[in-house]
Motif scaffolding. Structure first.
Motif, short mmCIF file in Angstrom:
data_model
loop_
_atom_site.label_atom_id
_atom_site.label_comp_id
_atom_site.label_asym_id
_atom_site.label_seq_id
_atom_site.Cartn_x
_atom_site.Cartn_y
_atom_site.Cartn_z
N MET A 124 0.82 -1.21 0.00
CA MET A 124 0.00 0.00 0.00
C MET A 124 0.86 1.26 0.00
O MET A 124 0.46 2.30 -0.51
N ARG A 125 2.02 1.17 0.61
CA ARG A 125 2.81 2.38 0.80
C ARG A 125 3.16 3.03 -0.55
O ARG A 125 3.45 2.36 -1.53
N ASN A 126 3.11 4.37 -0.55
CA ASN A 126 3.43 5.16 -1.75
C ASN A 126 2.38 5.05 -2.86
O ASN A 126 2.64 5.40 -4.00
N LEU A 127 1.19 4.54 -2.50
CA LEU A 127 0.08 4.55 -3.45
C LEU A 127 -0.95 5.59 -3.01
O LEU A 127 -1.13 5.86 -1.82
N ILE A 128 -1.64 6.15 -3.99
CA ILE A 128 -2.71 7.12 -3.74
C ILE A 128 -3.98 6.57 -4.36
O ILE A 128 -3.98 6.11 -5.50
N GLN A 129 -5.07 6.60 -3.58
CA GLN A 129 -6.35 6.08 -4.04
C GLN A 129 -7.11 7.18 -4.78
O GLN A 129 -7.50 8.18 -4.19
N THR A 130 -7.33 7.01 -6.09
CA THR A 130 -8.15 7.94 -6.86
C THR A 130 -9.50 7.30 -7.16
O THR A 130 -9.71 6.11 -6.90
N VAL A 131 -10.40 8.08 -7.74
CA VAL A 131 -11.72 7.54 -8.09
C VAL A 131 -11.63 6.46 -9.16
O VAL A 131 -12.55 5.65 -9.31
N ALA A 132 -10.51 6.43 -9.88
CA ALA A 132 -10.33 5.43 -10.95
C ALA A 132 -9.42 4.28 -10.52
O ALA A 132 -9.09 3.42 -11.33
N GLY A 133 -9.03 4.26 -9.27
CA GLY A 133 -8.14 3.20 -8.78
C GLY A 133 -6.89 3.79 -8.15
O GLY A 133 -6.71 5.01 -8.09
N LYS A 134 -6.01 2.90 -7.69
CA LYS A 134 -4.78 3.35 -7.04
C LYS A 134 -3.73 3.72 -8.08
O LYS A 134 -3.61 3.08 -9.12
N GLY A 188 11.13 35.73 -5.95
CA GLY A 188 12.38 34.98 -5.89
C GLY A 188 12.27 33.56 -5.40
O GLY A 188 13.30 32.92 -5.12
N VAL A 189 11.06 33.04 -5.28
CA VAL A 189 10.91 31.65 -4.84
C VAL A 189 11.40 30.71 -5.94
O VAL A 189 11.05 30.88 -7.11
N SER A 190 12.21 29.74 -5.57
CA SER A 190 12.85 28.87 -6.56
C SER A 190 11.88 27.85 -7.12
O SER A 190 10.87 27.51 -6.50
N ASP A 191 12.22 27.33 -8.29
CA ASP A 191 11.42 26.27 -8.91
C ASP A 191 11.37 25.03 -8.02
O ASP A 191 10.35 24.33 -7.98
N ASP A 192 12.46 24.75 -7.30
CA ASP A 192 12.48 23.58 -6.42
C ASP A 192 11.44 23.70 -5.32
O ASP A 192 10.73 22.72 -5.00
N VAL A 193 11.33 24.88 -4.73
CA VAL A 193 10.35 25.08 -3.66
C VAL A 193 8.93 24.98 -4.23
O VAL A 193 8.04 24.35 -3.63
N ILE A 194 8.71 25.55 -5.39
CA ILE A 194 7.39 25.50 -6.01
C ILE A 194 7.01 24.05 -6.35
O ILE A 194 5.86 23.63 -6.17
N THR A 195 8.00 23.27 -6.79
CA THR A 195 7.74 21.85 -7.06
C THR A 195 7.39 21.10 -5.78
O THR A 195 6.51 20.23 -5.79
N ASP A 196 8.04 21.45 -4.68
CA ASP A 196 7.65 20.86 -3.39
C ASP A 196 6.18 21.16 -3.09
O ASP A 196 5.39 20.27 -2.78
N LEU A 197 5.82 22.43 -3.19
CA LEU A 197 4.47 22.87 -2.81
C LEU A 197 3.39 22.22 -3.67
O LEU A 197 2.32 21.86 -3.16
N LEU A 198 3.65 22.06 -4.95
CA LEU A 198 2.61 21.62 -5.88
C LEU A 198 2.66 20.14 -6.23
O LEU A 198 1.65 19.57 -6.63
N VAL A 199 3.83 19.53 -6.10
CA VAL A 199 4.00 18.14 -6.57
C VAL A 199 4.39 17.20 -5.42
O VAL A 199 3.66 16.27 -5.08
N HIS A 200 5.56 17.45 -4.82
CA HIS A 200 6.09 16.49 -3.83
C HIS A 200 5.25 16.46 -2.55
O HIS A 200 4.98 15.38 -2.01
N ASN A 201 4.85 17.64 -2.05
CA ASN A 201 4.10 17.66 -0.79
C ASN A 201 2.76 16.93 -0.89
O ASN A 201 2.45 16.10 -0.04
N PRO A 202 1.95 17.22 -1.93
CA PRO A 202 0.71 16.45 -2.04
C PRO A 202 0.94 14.95 -2.24
O PRO A 202 0.21 14.13 -1.67
N ALA A 203 1.96 14.60 -3.02
CA ALA A 203 2.25 13.18 -3.24
C ALA A 203 2.56 12.48 -1.92
O ALA A 203 2.10 11.35 -1.67
N ASN A 204 3.31 13.16 -1.06
CA ASN A 204 3.63 12.58 0.24
C ASN A 204 2.43 12.60 1.18
O ASN A 204 2.16 11.62 1.88
#
Length: 307
Positions: free
Chosen positions: A1-11, A284-300
């Motif tokens: 189960m770990r590192n999976l996200i449950q969507t309406v169409a499946g994991k 001046g916010v870096s692309d790395d920080v923006i990727t955390d906010l929009l991609v990595h943080n929700p994934a985690n």
């Protein structure tokens, strides 16, 4: 189960989630309580169009936190996901008083927990669609009513049992730390807790107190300048980033009204991507920080934790 996200169409694997709006509503009806037709989103073709704008702006996934009592329609969400190629995560949960359905009004925490666990393990309302988050479960302004206390604790117990995250509603950003204390009292790990609407709280020390507990927070009412100007949201966010707290913050706009849609002259679900992110980059916010906010943080935050 770990590192999976449950969507309406499946994991899906968490790496597949992509750029995510972490707290939204596509199909909702709050008119039972609010008596305002603006709070009904029931135009399915309109939803497709609004989601397409979001996808064109780079959006790939959406956490849809409309629960039972708010007008949840999971079959519609599945159709929308198929029509737009946007991953949609639906929820189990109840909102807050007075939106909790009649049948659940007198429940204790164990009854709430049992209901949420049943939907998580057996599917929602006889469908083969499963929730990927428990939410949005909430408290009132500066007050936790008895039914809300039972609801929050029931949600926490269901999260402990199933590994799903809990996403909360704090009215005007208040009582976030109290919610954290309730979850921690159950033994729920900080990685499974998302305290919502912290961008509505103008008391920075209260928001920092929530952040310093290690949980995720939602800066998830972006664009709602009638509550708080985005300039103030930005100022707080910049400070939190400078403090190195950017891996705990989730962004979204929490659209709940017809007047929020582009179709009706509103900003649309892409407003974070098209307006707020450019304003962050200008500062001046870096692309790395923006990727955390929009991609990595929700994934985690939305990946299912091992039991």
């Amino acid at each position: 189960m770990r590192n999976l996200i449950q969507t309406v169409a499946g994991k899906i694997k968490k790496e597949e989630l992509g750029l995510c709006a972490a707290h939204e509503h596509l199909s909702i009806d709050l008119s039972r309580i609010k008596n305002d037709p603006d709070t009904i989103l029931d135009d399915e073709q309109g939803m497709v169009s609004e989601l397409n704008h979001f996808h064109e702006a780079g959006g790939r996934s959406m956490i849809e936190l409309t629960n039972n009592g708010m007008g949840r329609d999971v079959k519609r969400l599945k159709r929308l996901s198929e029509a737009t190629n946007v991953h949609i995560v639906t929820c189990t949960g109840f909102y807050k008083d007075p939106f909790i359905p009649e049948f659940a009004q007198g429940w204790d925490q164990n009854q709430f927990a049992a209901h949420f666990i049943r939907e998580i393990t057996q599917g929602i309302e006889g469908t083969d669609i499963f929730p990927g988050v428990i939410g949005e479960v909430g408290t009132s302004v500066d007050e936790i009513k008895p039914v809300e206390k039972a609801l929050i604790l029931g949600a926490g117990k269901a999260a402990l049992e199933t590994g799903l995250p809990v996403s909360t509603h704090t009215s005007l950003g208040t009582l976030g730390s109290k919610q954290v204390d309730m979850f921690f009292g159950l033994g729920l790990p900080k990685e499974q807790i998302i305290i919502g609407h912290q961008d509505l709280n103008a008391n920075k020390e209260e928001v920092l107190d929530v952040l310093q507990s290690g949980v995720y927070i939602g800066f998830d009412t972006i664009g709602k300048n009638n509550y708080r100007p985005d300039e103030d949201r930005l100022a707080f966010l910049m400070d939190f980033i400078e403090r190195g707290l950017q891996k705990q913050i989730l962004l979204s706009a929490d659209l709940t009204r017809k007047s929020h849609w582009r179709k009706h002259g509103g900003p649309g679900y892409d407003l974070v991507l098209n307006k707020f992110i450019p304003a962050m980059k200008e500062r001046g916010v870096s692309d790395d920080v923006i990727t955390d906010l929009l991609v990595h943080n929700p994934a985690n935050a939305f990946s299912i934790k091992e039991q």
